[in-house]
Design a protein around this motif. Structure first.
Motif, PDB file in Angstrom:
ATOM      1  N   ASP A 347       0.888  -1.233  -0.231  1.00 31.52           N
ATOM      2  CA  ASP A 347       0.059   0.009  -0.067  1.00 31.52           C
ATOM      3  C   ASP A 347       1.032   1.429  -0.124  1.00 31.52           C
ATOM      4  N   ILE A 348       1.873   1.273   0.855  1.00 28.29           N
ATOM      5  CA  ILE A 348       2.671   2.533   1.135  1.00 28.29           C
ATOM      6  C   ILE A 348       3.374   2.792  -0.426  1.00 28.29           C
ATOM      7  N   LEU A 349       3.875   1.580  -0.960  1.00 28.07           N
ATOM      8  CA  LEU A 349       4.606   1.778  -2.338  1.00 28.07           C
ATOM      9  C   LEU A 349       3.801   2.252  -3.621  1.00 28.07           C
ATOM     10  N   THR A 350       2.348   2.307  -3.248  1.00 25.76           N
ATOM     11  CA  THR A 350       1.729   3.196  -4.148  1.00 25.76           C
ATOM     12  C   THR A 350       2.001   4.639  -4.669  1.00 25.76           C
ATOM     13  N   ASP A 351       2.404   4.839  -3.638  1.00 26.43           N
ATOM     14  CA  ASP A 351       3.141   6.429  -3.590  1.00 26.43           C
ATOM     15  C   ASP A 351       4.385   6.426  -4.379  1.00 26.43           C
ATOM     16  N   HIS A 352       4.256   6.746  -5.650  1.00 32.17           N
ATOM     17  CA  HIS A 352       5.387   6.660  -6.494  1.00 32.17           C
ATOM     18  C   HIS A 352       6.610   7.871  -6.048  1.00 32.17           C
ATOM     19  N   ARG A 353       6.240   8.635  -5.364  1.00 35.50           N
ATOM     20  CA  ARG A 353       7.249   9.619  -4.514  1.00 35.50           C
ATOM     21  C   ARG A 353       8.502   8.937  -3.846  1.00 35.50           C
ATOM     22  N   LEU A 354       7.995   7.806  -3.280  1.00 37.53           N
ATOM     23  CA  LEU A 354       8.949   6.688  -2.719  1.00 37.53           C
ATOM     24  C   LEU A 354       9.565   6.343  -3.783  1.00 37.53           C
ATOM     25  N   ASN A 355      10.795   6.690  -4.025  1.00 41.76           N
ATOM     26  CA  ASN A 355      11.600   6.134  -5.163  1.00 41.76           C
ATOM     27  C   ASN A 355      12.878   5.292  -4.582  1.00 41.76           C
ATOM     28  N   ALA A 356      13.198   5.077  -3.555  1.00 42.05           N
ATOM     29  CA  ALA A 356      14.371   4.428  -3.109  1.00 42.05           C
ATOM     30  C   ALA A 356      13.723   3.702  -1.782  1.00 42.05           C
ATOM     31  N   VAL A 357      14.374   2.262  -1.671  1.00 45.50           N
ATOM     32  CA  VAL A 357      13.707   1.508  -0.656  1.00 45.50           C
ATOM     33  C   VAL A 357      15.207   0.927  -0.154  1.00 45.50           C
ATOM     34  N   CYS A 358      15.367   0.731   1.411  1.00 47.16           N
ATOM     35  CA  CYS A 358      16.435  -0.074   1.855  1.00 47.16           C
ATOM     36  C   CYS A 358      15.899  -1.077   2.845  1.00 47.16           C
TER      37      CYS A 358
END
Length: 547
Positions: A347-358
């Motif tokens: 659900d959170i990653l539907t926000d495409h402004r989140l562009n990098a994940v660790c």
């Protein structure tokens, strides 16, 4: 760009220069020998003029008045030995007493080396004829035995038994004093190209040289190489045997093929690193870093602080319910989102402004196994570290099937062995011949298998891409940072990479820039460093880069 060369690449550059008529082999050998002599006097200026005061060199015993400075040069059967004969001649011309020992038959020397053997003009002893009574502790000992050309172990144990002292306080090359006192002093030892026994391409010791002394390789105080550093100087054990490393220019102008080159990671451009997107915080990226459960959030918080300090516009921690109170009480500029399981993350990653994940630091393997596939399916720039790698150690192929080109894997040695056991086995196998399988070879194979950038951590960090591009950052020699061996430093590095990915750096660029800054922060802070200090030193590092 600074290249790290293999023995074959260096040989090809020399042959190309000679074949083109730009220079002769003898001229290259003369330049190399002169470079060694220059390096000796630069390192030990008290030796530049005969009879210099001993006060500038602790432990140095001045020769009796009229007694010349002494050098012992051990020459091998190849062109490295030819360089040694040039050094011997040049020191003798300065009034030094020089003893040359040849390991081999003069008639079988390569043509240029044989010419310099004849030009040397002094007495040359055969190694087999040396007895204990012949060995005297010189002012400088020069290892011109094998250099970059060594392809097999040095197996004449009896010979080394005669040449090397047993006294550990004197280390390798502490040859016996006779007639000039009995005080043991730190030896001035010089290797031409590489200490004998070391593989030029891997930094490994071939076959375990010098076993009688508990050592595997000749150890030098100063190593002088030419044109460029070699891979063996910076990988594995190389730096521990080379002492101080000096590169001398001998006039070569060529470069190896771009597809073969391994580059040394250099200081990033302050202009490029300092560029920020105008407008608002989202223009500089939004990084999401997943934490572990209660009592295990510190590693992710370190990563988050690193990502924020390196320039990500926003950083959010994805926290399970059990740890929300813990995290909320510890953070200010970092933000927090509840992420209990895969559905929350999706659900959170539907926000495409989140562009990098660790994912990985302190997560726990069960949580990592649940969340990594969700993050990878979102096709964001992704850093997988620590538990995110260990979670797939029983079935690495399951991870490789999900990876994509925007990923960066950051294993240390143990994690690397769990993910790539077959490659790790080749890397850890005792080398019997050179060139030995190297950390560069291993990183390139793993990057190709994984289909993404692999950052293989260590003092000799190797960064490889699937297309064969490869760089090494050596936190050794002038960039030594022993303080990085502290809990949490790898978590900060993962955060640095994630923050740069959020800012729009490509995976290879983010990994190289992050590892350089990581070491620079440690060097800037110095002794007493703990992981929390690393992000806080970044502003000072940036300021010194004129950002």
């Amino acid at each position: 760009m600074v290249d790290l060369l293999t023995a074959a690449q260096m040989g090809a550059l020399e042959r190309a220069a000679i074949d083109s008529g730009e220079v002769t082999g003898l001229e290259l050998m003369e330049r190399a020998g002169q470079g060694v002599v220059d390096a000796i006097f630069e390192e030990w200026p008290e030796l530049r003029d005969r009879g210099a005061s001993p006060s500038s060199s602790p432990g140095y015993l001045r020769p009796d008045k009229g007694d010349p400075l002494r050098a012992m040069v051990l020459c091998g059967p190849g062109n490295n030995g030819g360089d040694g004969f040039v050094v011997a001649r040049l020191l003798r011309q300065r009034g030094w007493a020089v003893e040359v020992v040849l390991f081999g038959d003069p008639s079988k020397l390569p043509e240029d080396a044989r010419t310099n053997y004849e030009r040397w003009g002094g007495t040359t002893r055969a190694a087999a004829d040396l007895g204990d009574e012949d060995l005297r502790h010189p002012d400088v000992s020069i290892d011109a035995l094998f250099g970059t050309g060594l392809a097999r172990p040095i197996d004449d144990a009896a010979l080394w038994e005669r040449l090397w002292s047993h006294d550990d306080a004197a280390d390798v090359w502490a040859l016996r004093r006779q007639g000039r006192g009995t005080e043991i002093v730190p030896p001035r030892t010089v290797a031409i190209d590489l200490p004998s026994g070391l593989c030029s391409d891997s930094g490994k010791v071939l076959g375990g040289a010098f076993p009688a002394h508990g050592r595997r390789c000749a150890r030098s105080a100063l190593t002088v190489t030419f044109h460029s550093r070699k891979l063996g100087h910076v990988l594995e054990d190389g730096a521990s045997y080379c002492g101080k490393l000096v590169v001398k220019d001998i006039g070569l102008k060529g470069e190896p093929s771009a597809s073969e080159v391994v580059t040394a990671v250099q200081q990033p451009s302050g202009e490029e690193l300092g560029k920020g997107a105008p407008g608002h915080k989202y223009a500089n990226g939004h990084a999401l870093i997943l934490t572990g459960g209660f009592g295990k959030t510190g590693a992710a918080r370190l990563s988050g602080r690193g990502a924020l300090r390196i320039g990500a516009g926003l950083v959010t921690l994805g926290v399970p319910p059990s740890a929300q109170m813990e995290v909320a009480s510890q953070i200010t500029a970092l933000m927090m989102k509840r992420v209990e399981g895969g559905d929350d993350l999706r659900d959170i990653l539907t926000d495409h402004r989140l562009n990098a994940v660790c994912l990985g630091p302190g997560m726990g393997v069960e949580r990592a196994a649940d969340l990594v596939p969700v993050a990878l399916a979102a096709k964001r720039a992704t850093v997988l570290d620590a538990d995110a790698l260990t979670a797939f150690s029983e079935d690495p192929s399951a991870l490789f099937a999900q990876l994509h080109e925007a990923c960066v894997l950051t294993p240390h040695g143990g994690e690397f062995a769990r993910l790539f056991p077959d490659i790790a086995e080749k890397l850890s196998a005792p080398p019997t011949r050179g060139p030995a399988f190297s950390k560069v070879d291993a990183a390139r194979e793993t990057a190709k298998r994984a289909g993404c950038v692999v950052l293989f951590k260590g003092p000799d960090t190797v960064i490889a891409a699937p297309d064969g591009r490869c760089s090494v950052h050596s936190a050794q020699y002038e960039r030594a940072a022993p303080w990085l061996a502290t809990a949490g430093s790898g978590d900060v590095l993962a955060g640095f990479i994630t923050g740069l990915l959020a800012r729009g750096f490509d995976t290879m660029g983010a990994a190289k820039t992050a590892v350089w800054l990581h070491v620079e922060c440690a060097r800037r802070f110095g002794a007493g460093l703990i992981a929390e200090d690393l992000p806080e030193v970044l502003p000072d590092v940036f300021k010194c880069m004129n950002m």
